[in-house]
Enzyme design. Structure first.
Site, PDB file in Angstrom:
ATOM      1  N   LYS A  17     112.203  27.787   9.122  1.00 13.84           N
ATOM      2  CA  LYS A  17     111.645  26.458   8.850  1.00 13.84           C
ATOM      3  C   LYS A  17     110.136  26.466   9.043  1.00 13.84           C
ATOM      4  O   LYS A  17     109.384  25.979   8.204  1.00 13.84           O
ATOM      5  CB  LYS A  17     112.305  25.421   9.761  1.00 13.84           C
ATOM      6  CG  LYS A  17     111.874  23.978   9.521  1.00 13.84           C
ATOM      7  CD  LYS A  17     110.757  23.520  10.443  1.00 13.84           C
ATOM      8  CE  LYS A  17     111.214  23.336  11.866  1.00 13.84           C
ATOM      9  NZ  LYS A  17     110.172  22.747  12.734  1.00 13.84           N
ATOM     10  N   LYS A  64      99.457  25.433  14.965  1.00 14.63           N
ATOM     11  CA  LYS A  64     100.801  25.975  15.197  1.00 14.63           C
ATOM     12  C   LYS A  64     101.207  26.918  14.066  1.00 14.63           C
ATOM     13  O   LYS A  64     101.881  27.927  14.296  1.00 14.63           O
ATOM     14  CB  LYS A  64     101.812  24.832  15.326  1.00 14.63           C
ATOM     15  CG  LYS A  64     103.258  25.283  15.559  1.00 14.63           C
ATOM     16  CD  LYS A  64     103.439  26.068  16.855  1.00 14.63           C
ATOM     17  CE  LYS A  64     104.872  26.570  17.040  1.00 14.63           C
ATOM     18  NZ  LYS A  64     105.819  25.509  17.407  1.00 14.63           N
ATOM     19  N   THR A 119     107.326  20.573  15.513  1.00 10.62           N
ATOM     20  CA  THR A 119     106.625  21.480  14.610  1.00 10.62           C
ATOM     21  C   THR A 119     106.948  21.015  13.203  1.00 10.62           C
ATOM     22  O   THR A 119     108.078  21.132  12.734  1.00 10.62           O
ATOM     23  CB  THR A 119     107.070  22.939  14.811  1.00 10.62           C
ATOM     24  OG1 THR A 119     106.667  23.359  16.123  1.00 10.62           O
ATOM     25  CG2 THR A 119     106.412  23.853  13.786  1.00 10.62           C
TER      26      THR A 119
END
Length: 289
Positions: free
Chosen positions: A240, A172, A97
């Site tokens: 994050k 995502k 990711t």
């Protein structure tokens, strides 16, 4: 049987690489901690390599699953990076990711050496990786995706091409934005119900069958009621990811007021020492003030 490399054996990559090997593929792994690579090879019967480039030699597909943009560059670029060991016509599948920017950067770098690049972040958490039922969102060229999809299926329940390079990462981001709001709403609902003196086991059982039902409710509702957070997708990881979403929103002009607020709530969880707690630990801020 397809020759594959897998770079990055964290809580997600370790079982994902294992599913590839169990599906009959010939897998060589690399991890920065060599002992983990050796452990994986002993457990699954594959091989380990001392560098990403060595792992990638002769592989038709090279999978990468590391922490962030900088980690991704460090294992793919340079003399010991995976691209240096890959042959023309092979495909790199990045399950990290990361940002859409780094996906486009690596797509271009791969193209320069005759390699295809697919950004393919996953959703489903550690349990999804261990059970081989991840959702994989891909960005890149159709031809490369068509070749890679049957191999990705070893650890996926769903795998779709979302568009050109970077589209997987952008999808995502949508996923994480939705999760952030859901977890905060679930936290507030569970905390409200407990304050009201309700049996939250019964409450969650009934409302999960209606319009309020969600994966988060089914899989995290009861653990939230029990104040159990020592598992799952860590707060550090979520921060994050939300940071990537907020940075991208500055570029595309999307307003993310709830996401920004929830990100700050997660910062407060970190201040309490909950860096490795599951993301459902948002309820701790409401329960303990």
């Amino acid at each position: 049987m397809t020759k594959c490399a897998f770079i990055g054996l964290g809580v997600m990559g370790y079982p994902m690489a294992g599913h590839l090997q169990k599906a009959g593929h010939d897998v060589t792994v690399f991890n920065r901690t060599a002992a983990k690579s050796e452990k994986w090879a002993g457990e699954y019967g594959g091989k380990s390599a001392p560098t990403p480039a060595e792992a990638a030699k002769g592989a038709e597909f090279v999978f990468v699953c590391v922490g962030n943009d900088d980690d991704l560059r460090s294992v793919t670029l340079g003399e010991t990076g995976a691209l240096a060991g890959m042959t023309r016509g092979s495909v790199m599948v990045d399950n990290t990711t990361a940002s859409a920017d780094v996906a486009r950067e690596l797509y271009a770098a791969a193209k320069d050496v005759g390699v295809s690049f697919i950004d393919a972040p996953v959703s489903g958490g550690q349990a999804g990786a261990e059970n081989g039922v991840l959702t994989v969102m891909c960005g890149g060229d159709q031809e490369a995706f068509d070749r890679a999809a049957p191999v990705i299926d070893a650890f996926a329940r769903s795998c779709q091409l979302m568009g050109k390079s970077g589209s997987g990462q952008l999808t995502k981001m949508v996923n994480q934005i939705c999760i952030a709001g859901l977890v905060q709403g679930l936290s507030e609902g569970v905390n409200f119900g407990r304050k009201a003196g309700l049996d939250m086991g019964k409450v969650l059982d009934v409302i999960s069958k209606g319009a309020a039902g969600s994966w988060q409710m089914e899989n995290r509702g009861k653990t939230m009621v029990n104040d159990t957070f020592d598992f799952g997708f860590a707060v550090d990881w979520m921060r994050k990811d939300l940071g990537i979403c907020l940075e991208e929103s500055k570029r595309n002009g999307a307003r993310l007021p709830v996401t920004a607020l929830v990100d700050q709530f997660y910062a407060q969880v970190q201040e309490r020492g909950g860096n490795r707690w599951d993301t459902s630990s948002l309820i701790d801020l409401l329960a303990r003030g």
